[in-house]
Design an enzyme around this catalytic site. Structure first.
Site, PDB file in Angstrom:
ATOM      1  N   CYS A 323       0.509  -1.694   0.018  1.00 23.82           N
ATOM      2  CA  CYS A 323       0.159   0.158   0.025  1.00 23.82           C
ATOM      3  C   CYS A 323       1.014   1.384   0.018  1.00 23.82           C
ATOM      4  CB  CYS A 323      -1.274   0.171   1.493  1.00 23.82           C
ATOM      5  SG  CYS A 323       0.100   0.189   3.101  1.00 23.82           S
ATOM      6  N   HIS A 373      -2.776   0.566   6.696  1.00 26.92           N
ATOM      7  CA  HIS A 373      -3.385   0.865   5.540  1.00 26.92           C
ATOM      8  C   HIS A 373      -3.210   2.173   4.690  1.00 26.92           C
ATOM      9  CE1 HIS A 373      -3.888  -1.054   1.469  1.00 26.92           C
ATOM     10  NE2 HIS A 373      -5.120   0.132   1.360  1.00 26.92           N
ATOM     11  N   ASN A 385      -5.899   1.818  -4.913  1.00 27.41           N
ATOM     12  CA  ASN A 385      -4.806   1.128  -3.315  1.00 27.41           C
ATOM     13  C   ASN A 385      -3.931   0.536  -3.967  1.00 27.41           C
ATOM     14  OD1 ASN A 385      -6.452  -0.184  -1.208  1.00 27.41           O
ATOM     15  ND2 ASN A 385      -7.506   0.576  -3.250  1.00 27.41           N
TER      16      ASN A 385
END
Length: 414
Positions: A323, A373, A385
């Site tokens: 991420c 994240h 993402n």
């Protein structure tokens, strides 16, 4: 004669006292050197302990990454299995619909022909009673067979749907496990960064202490040389020219003082140059230009170009991403450098409310404790993402993301 005797006595007194003064000065300097050695040993010991801790953290980080990759492989395998199950369910549904259409057509035909005409035609066209029994049995068999096939297909569909639900449940568990390991990675990297900072501080202290020790050793050597010179001059004066000894000693002391003054002047000049150099370096550092780029368009174009690429913990592209590796990669296209982990990116961002969020802001999530994240907000309640399914666009209102949302952060005013 009396005067010469007095001078000789004075010089003898000076010679007898000089070793005492010299010994005391050396003792002080040696004590300082020993203290510096003790400090150096302590600093080295602390550095060694920290290096051992760092090695342990690196080992834990490698273990977490390996486990995450193993889970990611299982997640990808489950995804393929789910894809096949969905295809099988679709095929069964198609067959059921096709067979239902045939049965509906038969029923409609029977209704149009007063329900019984079809069976009557079959019965009345029999050649004999045995043939009649066979024909009635065949008709019933066909009807029963159609119903049995439909029931069997419905059972298959129900079984596949049950298995599909089980696979989805397993995927959800795998996704949470992967997120947990990513969160663990962030914590380990944060601890690693802290220890590396302490190691750097200890190294700086060690360098300073070693420099101070070198200065003390040089001072001790200079004082030893000066004491030896004074002792030699005094000895020569008393044995060769008693009357001129005072002048010689005075000349020697004057020379020594002059040398000391010269050395002090030189040291002062050197220190001045050092300070000037340091000031110059600081000025140069403050004039470093901020990163430049093409702004939001460059960043978002780079982000969209990665859609579909696979997820891999610790990856920064361009073949695969995690991420924070993905967000760093995208912002780099706009000339903006982001910290490596999602936790560090959160710390470096300016926190904003959801009502203030605009495309180009970062959006952060947590699965229990700590930031785990990060994605790039693209507006409309969506983000782009890198997650378990690879680089994709997700809705922030989905149950998984909504329950994990921490908030938004701004790192650039596009």
């Amino acid at each position: 004669m009396k005067k010469n005797t007095l001078i000789a006595a004075s010089m003898a007194a000076v010679i007898s006292l000089s070793p005492v003064f010299t010994t005391n000065a050396f003792a002080d300097v040696n004590t300082d050197i020993q203290q510096k050695d003790a400090k150096l040993n302590d600093l080295k010991s602390k550095k060694a302990d920290l290096q051992a801790d760092l090695s342990s953290l690196v080992s834990k980080l490698d273990s977490a990454q390996a486990k995450s990759k193993e889970l990611q492989a299982s997640f990808n395998k489950s995804a393929e299995q789910l894809k096949k199950l969905n295809a099988d369910i679709a095929a069964i549904n198609t067959r059921i619909k096709e067979r239902e259409a045939v049965l509906k057509e038969r029923a409609r035909s029977m209704q149009v022909n007063s329900n019984s005409n079809v069976y009557l035609d079959v019965v009345l066209s029999a050649d004999n009673f045995g043939d009649l029994v066979d024909r009635v049995s065949a008709v019933n068999t066909i009807v029963d067979s159609d119903k049995a096939i439909l029931d069997e297909q419905q059972k298959d569909e129900d079984a596949l749907k049950s298995k599909s639900a089980s696979v989805k449940k397993e995927q959800a568990k795998q996704q949470k496990a992967i997120a947990s390991y990513e969160e663990q990675q962030n914590k380990i990297e944060a601890q690693k960064a802290e220890k590396e900072a302490v190691v750097a501080q200890l190294a700086a202290q060690q360098a300073t202490t070693e420099q101070e020790k070198s200065t003390l050793i040089a001072q001790r050597d200079r004082e030893a040389a000066a004491a030896a010179a004074r002792a030699a001059a005094a000895k020569e004066a008393t044995t060769v020219q008693p009357v001129a000894a005072t002048e010689t000693a005075s000349s020697s002391n004057s020379s020594s003082d002059s040398s000391s003054a010269s050395s002090s002047s030189s040291d002062s000049k050197s220190e001045s140059n050092t300070n000037t150099s340091s000031s110059s370096n600081n000025t140069g550092s403050s004039n470093i230009a901020a990163p430049t780029g093409s702004g939001y368009d460059a960043m978002i174009s780079a982000a969209y170009a990665q859609l579909g690429k696979p997820y891999s913990l610790g990856a920064t592209g361009p073949g695969s991403f995690d991420c924070s590796g993905f967000t760093s990669y995208a912002f780099r296209a706009a000339g903006i450098s982001l910290p490596r982990t999602s936790g560090a990116q959160y710390a470096a961002s300016t926190k904003i409310s959801s009502s203030q969020a605009k495309p180009g802001d970062l959006v952060f999530f947590s699965y229990g404790s700590g930031i785990a994240h990060v994605g790039i907000y693209i507006g409309g309640g969506k983000m782009i993402n890198a997650q378990n399914n690879g680089v994709s666009i997700d809705s922030l209102s989905s149950s998984f993301w909504a329950q994990s949302l921490v908030g938004f952060g701004r790192v650039a005013n596009f």
